[in-house]
Structures are given as C-alpha cells and as structure tokens.
Design a protein around this motif. Sequence first.
Motif, PDB file in Angstrom:
ATOM      1  N   SER A 179      -4.498   6.300   3.083  1.00  0.00           N
ATOM      2  CA  SER A 179      -3.741   5.202   2.491  1.00  0.00           C
ATOM      3  C   SER A 179      -4.595   4.492   1.466  1.00  0.00           C
ATOM      4  CB  SER A 179      -3.269   4.205   3.554  1.00  0.00           C
ATOM      5  OG  SER A 179      -4.380   3.536   4.124  1.00  0.00           O
ATOM      6  N   ILE A 180      -3.923   3.773   0.570  1.00  0.00           N
ATOM      7  CA  ILE A 180      -4.625   3.014  -0.454  1.00  0.00           C
ATOM      8  C   ILE A 180      -3.778   1.802  -0.807  1.00  0.00           C
ATOM      9  CG2 ILE A 180      -3.609   4.368  -2.359  1.00  0.00           C
ATOM     10  CD1 ILE A 180      -6.374   4.072  -3.776  1.00  0.00           C
ATOM     11  N   THR A 181      -4.426   0.667  -0.986  1.00  0.00           N
ATOM     12  CA  THR A 181      -3.702  -0.545  -1.354  1.00  0.00           C
ATOM     13  C   THR A 181      -3.524  -0.621  -2.864  1.00  0.00           C
ATOM     14  OG1 THR A 181      -5.727  -1.851  -1.509  1.00  0.00           O
ATOM     15  CG2 THR A 181      -4.637  -1.778   0.639  1.00  0.00           C
TER      16      THR A 181
ATOM     17  N   ALA B 182       0.831  -1.207   0.000  1.00  0.00           N
ATOM     18  CA  ALA B 182       0.000   0.000   0.000  1.00  0.00           C
ATOM     19  C   ALA B 182       0.865   1.257   0.000  1.00  0.00           C
ATOM     20  CB  ALA B 182      -0.912   0.001   1.223  1.00  0.00           C
ATOM     21  N   MET B 183       0.198   2.349  -0.266  1.00  0.00           N
ATOM     22  CA  MET B 183       0.816   3.677  -0.213  1.00  0.00           C
ATOM     23  C   MET B 183       0.033   4.536   0.761  1.00  0.00           C
ATOM     24  SD  MET B 183       3.287   3.573  -2.449  1.00  0.00           S
ATOM     25  CE  MET B 183       3.659   5.289  -2.775  1.00  0.00           C
ATOM     26  N   GLY B 184       0.717   5.461   1.371  1.00  0.00           N
ATOM     27  CA  GLY B 184       0.039   6.338   2.308  1.00  0.00           C
ATOM     28  C   GLY B 184       0.507   7.766   2.190  1.00  0.00           C
ATOM     29  N   TRP B 185      -0.312   8.665   2.690  1.00  0.00           N
ATOM     30  CA  TRP B 185       0.048  10.073   2.834  1.00  0.00           C
ATOM     31  C   TRP B 185       0.016  10.417   4.320  1.00  0.00           C
ATOM     32  CZ3 TRP B 185       1.930  13.177  -0.857  1.00  0.00           C
ATOM     33  CH2 TRP B 185       1.693  12.862  -2.193  1.00  0.00           C
ATOM     34  N   PHE B 186       1.040  11.122   4.717  1.00  0.00           N
ATOM     35  CA  PHE B 186       1.148  11.613   6.084  1.00  0.00           C
ATOM     36  C   PHE B 186       1.455  13.103   6.024  1.00  0.00           C
ATOM     37  CE2 PHE B 186       1.405   7.613   8.505  1.00  0.00           C
ATOM     38  CZ  PHE B 186       1.567   6.714   7.452  1.00  0.00           C
ATOM     39  N   ARG B 187       1.262  13.789   7.130  1.00  0.00           N
ATOM     40  CA  ARG B 187       1.620  15.199   7.165  1.00  0.00           C
ATOM     41  C   ARG B 187       2.177  15.569   8.525  1.00  0.00           C
ATOM     42  NH1 ARG B 187      -4.366  18.163   6.939  1.00  0.00           N
ATOM     43  NH2 ARG B 187      -5.040  17.589   9.058  1.00  0.00           N
TER      44      ARG B 187
END
Length: 124
Positions: A50-52, A33-38
């Motif tokens: 996040s998205i797989t 998966a991929m994710g975004w954080f801040r």
Amino acid sequence: QVQLIESGGGVVQAGGSLELSCSASGLTSYSHAMGWFRQAPGKEREFVASITWRSGGMTQIADSVKARFTISRDNAKKVVYLQMNSLDPEDTAVYYCAAVDTFSKYLTGEYDHWGQGTQVTVSS
C-alpha cells in the motif's frame, strides 16, 4: 464514482519482472491510500502493498514480497504502480488494486473501492 483499472498483468517466466499499473478516477481529495492485493487459486485474498497519497507516500509491503516488490505512485496522474521482480510461481494470482478513503479504514485494511483485477501467471 471511483473507478480503478489495473493493467500490466501477463505470463512471465520465473525470475522475470512485471510492472502493474492502476489508474484511478473519481477519487475525492481526501482519498487516503491505494493498495495492491492478490488472490491465488484456492487461497484467500492477501495484502501485498500500500501507499498513501500524501505524507510523502508512506508504503507498506508484505513481508513475503518485501525484498522483490516495490510500490510507487504518480499523484498527478493518479496512477499506482507495483514493480515485481524475481517472480516465483508462488506469485501467480489475480492482482487487485484498491483504494481506501480514510486513515481509520487504512489502519484496519478496510478498502472502499476495488478494481477488476489483472492476472499474473509465473511459469516455472
């Protein structure tokens, strides 16, 4: 070697929109998966979305942004997007793209690879 490159950050007025992109290279076929954080100044890094890569692109989005942000991906291009609408000055932060290799780490939020981040500034 995994490389994640974010783009699309900038300065926007409150109420405006931005779309962040994360281009991934070097991912293995089992990357989960991929994710975004801040991370805002003086605050801890927080999960955004996040998205797989498989399973139809299952998504998770933080409650604080769920009504305004959308995550999507292009499997063929290995690009992940974060569409941010109705931006608020509270959304000002450095936004990081991250990749997680396994399902178990995905469950615990232990991302393996990180981008350099892109600054998003929302002016009031």
